[in-house]
Design a protein around this motif. Structure first.
Motif, PDB file in Angstrom:
ATOM      1  N   ALA A  18      25.712  71.929 -18.745  1.00 27.90           N
ATOM      2  CA  ALA A  18      26.351  72.624 -19.767  1.00 27.90           C
ATOM      3  C   ALA A  18      25.192  73.663 -20.135  1.00 27.90           C
ATOM      4  N   ILE A  19      23.845  73.251 -20.362  1.00 30.55           N
ATOM      5  CA  ILE A  19      23.126  74.051 -20.660  1.00 30.55           C
ATOM      6  C   ILE A  19      22.716  75.317 -19.431  1.00 30.55           C
TER       7      ILE A  19
ATOM      8  N   LEU B 242      22.490  72.049 -28.307  1.00 34.68           N
ATOM      9  CA  LEU B 242      22.049  71.217 -27.276  1.00 34.68           C
ATOM     10  C   LEU B 242      20.686  70.921 -27.048  1.00 34.68           C
TER      11      LEU B 242
ATOM     12  N   LYS C 170      18.873  68.705 -29.276  1.00 34.56           N
ATOM     13  CA  LYS C 170      19.049  67.424 -29.282  1.00 34.56           C
ATOM     14  C   LYS C 170      18.348  66.760 -28.215  1.00 34.56           C
TER      15      LYS C 170
ATOM     16  N   ASN D 241      25.390  67.425 -20.282  1.00 30.71           N
ATOM     17  CA  ASN D 241      24.758  68.280 -21.101  1.00 30.71           C
ATOM     18  C   ASN D 241      23.792  69.211 -20.223  1.00 30.71           C
ATOM     19  N   GLU D 242      23.113  68.571 -19.126  1.00 33.65           N
ATOM     20  CA  GLU D 242      22.365  69.371 -18.325  1.00 33.65           C
ATOM     21  C   GLU D 242      22.961  70.606 -17.640  1.00 33.65           C
TER      22      GLU D 242
ATOM     23  N   LEU E 112      30.237  70.676 -20.980  1.00 33.15           N
ATOM     24  CA  LEU E 112      30.164  70.127 -22.423  1.00 33.15           C
ATOM     25  C   LEU E 112      31.160  69.036 -22.643  1.00 33.15           C
TER      26      LEU E 112
END
Length: 479
Positions: free
Chosen positions: A452-453, A476, A479, A449-450, A444
């Motif tokens: 992180a998720i 996340l 967004k 973000n990918e 993150l």
């Protein structure tokens, strides 16, 4: 007749001499093992080992105060953390014997200010055995980050942090709860009309001559007090401050290895409570837990031995006591830095005591990672980490210490190195929700973000109660 007596006398002397040499040999092996752990920065404290009720090793290793190079010794005073719980359970059982408390009595029978909706459901026995369902206050991150520095009254501690909605019906599950043992301390005060510390002194410490044990107060000048530290791969740091009114009857005592040996020996007698009451203390309930003690059949090499044991952890200190009641053997380790797993060292000492093969310590994986990553560029370090993975059995891996290293790199803005560390931790501990949460946080911060998720989701699979992961994921995904 005289000749026979002389012969018997000589045989007794020879046997005694042989036994003494045998004990000295064990003590030497134990001493060497502890020094190995100290050399690998996996122990710094005081140790007492007894066999057949007699001390065979009583010694300090490393420093009670690192800044002043003051050595640890048998009379160094350490904070005990959760070893306090066995003392609290003893005070409760003394009150049970006096008829002032009943094991099947409810919290509301003794604490008028405790919420009745909960207090009428939870028994004293539930509190003693961690089957109350009361949430553990030290799992509350806000409490641990923002409240522990402030002095607090017993009543406020209980009402604000030990009286939350139950996590399960009392007696149906086991969940370790410091909150439950704080409630027990409050009950001791309410029933006796005395503060916990005075009840402790009058009923345990003075009768046993435990003059180097008491409730800790930071402001008091305490002779031979050990300083507390946190260990990092890069070295030691002074630990965070905690006001000792907070851990209270769940973790606020200090002691020495010598005083804890007095405690150990007293538990073989009826000096404090009757034999029948002691049997209740050492009867396992759920999760092999009695009243303030873990009760297990311990594997020691090729044999099993009944053991009564408990660990303690509090800012700056790690502790463990293990008793083998069938043989009157005891191992006491008091360490003055946080979050050290002392069980491998305790197990090694037990194996020496019982003439079993024992392993020497391995170098810390966190320390190896620190040296590897600190001195090299990320690309070069990645290759070396792959080599470490191929030879992973050479090292001892501590999930918490590896995670600490990752956060150190992240705080220094070295995100690629932090990610390498957290990724290795997920490789080592694939069932830990915490390590995937940490890796998600690093990604993150990196702006990926990918990934992180992906890692936050994995953390939630392993621990659906991970509120921080839920919150970040929601943000996340929105967004």
């Amino acid at each position: 007749m005289k000749t026979k007596l002389k012969t018997i006398f000589v045989v007794i002397i020879l046997l005694t001499f042989k036994l003494n040499l045998y004990s000295q040999d064990k003590a030497q092996k134990i001493d060497e093992l502890i020094k190995n752990y100290y050399d690998y920065i996996q122990f710094n404290g005081s140790v007492l080992v007894s066999e057949n009720g007699k001390i065979i090793l009583d010694k300090g290793y490393g420093y009670a105060n690192i800044e002043w190079k003051m050595p640890n010794a048998p009379d160094t005073k350490f904070r005990l953390g959760s070893i306090t719980k066995q003392v609290t359970s003893m005070l409760i059982m003394q009150l049970v014997e006096k008829g002032k408390i009943k094991l099947n009595g409810k919290i509301s029978d003794y604490l008028p200010y405790y919420p009745k909706a909960i207090g009428e459901k939870v028994t004293i026995e539930n509190l003693l055995t961690h089957t109350s369902g009361i949430p553990n206050m030290t799992d509350d991150q806000d409490f641990m980050q923002n409240k522990i520095r402030d002095p607090i009254t017993v009543k406020d501690l209980v009402v604000n942090y030990c009286a939350k909605d139950l996590e399960f019906e009392p007696g149906t599950k086991w969940n370790y709860s410091n909150s439950g043992y704080i409630v027990l301390g409050a009950i001791i005060e309410e029933v006796t009309g005395m503060i916990y510390e005075d009840v402790l002194n009058e009923n345990i410490l003075i009768p046993l001559g435990m003059t180097n044990t008491n409730y800790d107060h930071t402001d008091i000048i305490l002779e031979n007090r050990a300083s507390g530290y946190d260990k990092f791969p890069s070295g030691y740091k002074n630990t965070r401050y905690m006001d000792m009114s907070v851990p209270f009857s769940a973790g606020s005592l200090y002691s020495t290895v010598d005083d804890l040996f007095k405690w150990d020996q007293a538990l073989y007698t009826d000096k404090l409570i009757s034999i029948e009451s002691k049997e209740k203390i050492f009867t396992p309930f759920m999760n092999n837990y009695g009243f303030g003690w873990g009760i297990i059949d311990k594997d020691i090499g090729s044999i099993k031995k009944k053991a009564f044991t408990h660990e303690g952890g509090i800012f700056g200190f790690s502790t463990i006591i293990t008793r083998f009641p069938e043989d009157n053997n005891c191992i006491i380790l008091l360490n003055n830095y946080s979050n050290e797993n002392l069980e491998p060292l305790s197990n090694g000492i037990a194996e020496i005591l019982y003439d079993q093969p024992y392993d020497k310590p391995k170098e810390s994986l966190a320390n190896v990672l620190y040296k590897t990553l600190d001195e090299k560029e990320t690309g070069d370090a990645e290759n070396e980490i792959n080599e470490i993975k191929e030879n992973i059995t050479k090292y001892s891996a501590d999930e918490n210490m590896i995670n600490v290293l990752g956060y150190n790199f992240m705080q220094d803005g070295k995100l690629d190195k932090a990610i390498l560390v957290f990724e290795l931790n997920t490789f080592m501990f694939p069932k830990s929700a915490n390590v995937f949460d940490s890796l998600g946080e690093a990604y993150l911060n990196k702006g990926n973000n990918e990934l992180a998720i992906e890692n936050y989701k994995k953390s939630l699979e392993l621990n659906p109660k991970n509120e921080s992961a839920t919150k970040v994921l929601k943000s996340l995904q929105s967004k």
